[in-house]
Scaffold this motif. Structure first.
Motif, PDB file in Angstrom:
ATOM      1  N   PRO A   1       0.653   8.901  -6.007  1.00 46.34           N
ATOM      2  CA  PRO A   1       0.154   9.635  -4.632  1.00 46.34           C
ATOM      3  C   PRO A   1      -1.838  10.251  -5.786  1.00 46.34           C
ATOM      4  CG  PRO A   1       1.599  10.946  -6.317  1.00 46.34           C
ATOM      5  CD  PRO A   1       1.224   9.460  -6.724  1.00 46.34           C
ATOM      6  N   ASN A   2      -2.236  10.918  -4.365  1.00 49.48           N
ATOM      7  CA  ASN A   2      -3.191  11.494  -4.852  1.00 49.48           C
ATOM      8  C   ASN A   2      -3.487  13.288  -4.842  1.00 49.48           C
ATOM      9  OD1 ASN A   2      -5.829  12.831  -4.437  1.00 49.48           O
ATOM     10  ND2 ASN A   2      -6.177  12.151  -2.154  1.00 49.48           N
ATOM     11  N   ARG A   3      -3.819  13.639  -5.948  1.00 45.41           N
ATOM     12  CA  ARG A   3      -3.297  14.876  -6.688  1.00 45.41           C
ATOM     13  C   ARG A   3      -4.570  15.675  -6.724  1.00 45.41           C
ATOM     14  NH1 ARG A   3      -0.471  10.897 -10.631  1.00 45.41           N
ATOM     15  NH2 ARG A   3       1.579  11.182 -10.499  1.00 45.41           N
ATOM     16  N   ASP A   4      -4.665  15.596  -5.827  1.00 42.70           N
ATOM     17  CA  ASP A   4      -6.004  16.450  -6.032  1.00 42.70           C
ATOM     18  C   ASP A   4      -5.392  17.605  -4.961  1.00 42.70           C
ATOM     19  OD1 ASP A   4      -7.859  15.036  -6.830  1.00 42.70           O
ATOM     20  OD2 ASP A   4      -8.640  14.136  -4.799  1.00 42.70           O
TER      21      ASP A   4
ATOM     22  N   ASN B   1       0.827  -0.753   0.551  1.00 44.53           N
ATOM     23  CA  ASN B   1      -0.419  -0.022   0.069  1.00 44.53           C
ATOM     24  C   ASN B   1       1.143   1.249   0.326  1.00 44.53           C
ATOM     25  OD1 ASN B   1      -2.454  -1.311  -0.123  1.00 44.53           O
ATOM     26  ND2 ASN B   1      -2.565  -1.607   2.172  1.00 44.53           N
ATOM     27  N   LYS B   2       1.989   1.093   0.774  1.00 46.85           N
ATOM     28  CA  LYS B   2       2.998   2.522   0.877  1.00 46.85           C
ATOM     29  C   LYS B   2       3.517   2.825  -0.318  1.00 46.85           C
ATOM     30  CE  LYS B   2       4.070   2.406   6.069  1.00 46.85           C
ATOM     31  NZ  LYS B   2       4.935   2.834   6.502  1.00 46.85           N
ATOM     32  N   LEU B   3       4.451   1.740  -1.086  1.00 47.38           N
ATOM     33  CA  LEU B   3       4.376   1.538  -2.380  1.00 47.38           C
ATOM     34  C   LEU B   3       3.223   2.190  -3.435  1.00 47.38           C
ATOM     35  CD1 LEU B   3       6.816  -1.493  -2.796  1.00 47.38           C
ATOM     36  CD2 LEU B   3       7.685   0.977  -2.486  1.00 47.38           C
ATOM     37  N   LEU B   4       2.560   1.649  -3.578  1.00 44.39           N
ATOM     38  CA  LEU B   4       1.411   2.182  -3.892  1.00 44.39           C
ATOM     39  C   LEU B   4       0.899   3.647  -4.318  1.00 44.39           C
ATOM     40  CD1 LEU B   4      -1.194  -0.533  -4.681  1.00 44.39           C
ATOM     41  CD2 LEU B   4       0.237   0.015  -6.118  1.00 44.39           C
TER      42      LEU B   4
END
Length: 132
Positions: free
Chosen positions: A117-120, A109-112
């Motif tokens: 990353p969340n680009r919001d 999950n950390k690698l994902l």
């Protein structure tokens, strides 16, 4: 004695489950996802066999406490102690396997999150907290 035979078969089934959990550990360490998926069915079948032995043991005991029955027979006492030892080993191996799987999931999950990353755009709400 029927109870002794039931306890011996239960111990054999528990030992088989222990072997399966050790095999599962090897697959976890090798990151072999397909083998991990295959072994789940065998573990479930082993659990069914153990449950059948437990039901047979309870049927033979007919509501009497097991400790009262095994106190009178040394062979039953030895089997009971053996079963308790195997159960302790199974519990330890199961906990180890679960911990390793959880660690690998956290890492994945950390690698994902790093890769995508969340680009919001972060904005604050009226309470001063970041909206997610």
């Amino acid at each position: 004695m029927e109870l002794l035979e039931i306890m011996k078969s239960e111990k054999e089934a528990l030992n088989y489950l222990k072997e399966l959990l050790n095999e599962q550990y090897q697959y976890i360490m090798k990151n072999d996802v397909f083998k991990l998926d295959e072994i789940v069915d065998r573990i479930q079948q082993s659990n069914k066999k153990i449950a059948e032995c437990e039901v047979n043991r309870r049927r033979v005991l007919a509501g009497k406490p097991l400790k009262d029955v095994i106190e009178t027979d040394d062979d039953l006492m030895k089997e009971y102690i053996g079963i308790k030892d195997v159960i302790r080993e199974i519990t330890l191996q199961k906990d180890t396997n679960e911990l390793l799987i959880k660690q690998q999931l956290i890492l994945t999950n950390k690698l994902l999150a790093i890769m995508n990353p969340n680009r919001d755009q972060k904005t604050y709400n009226s309470y001063g907290y970041l909206k997610k």
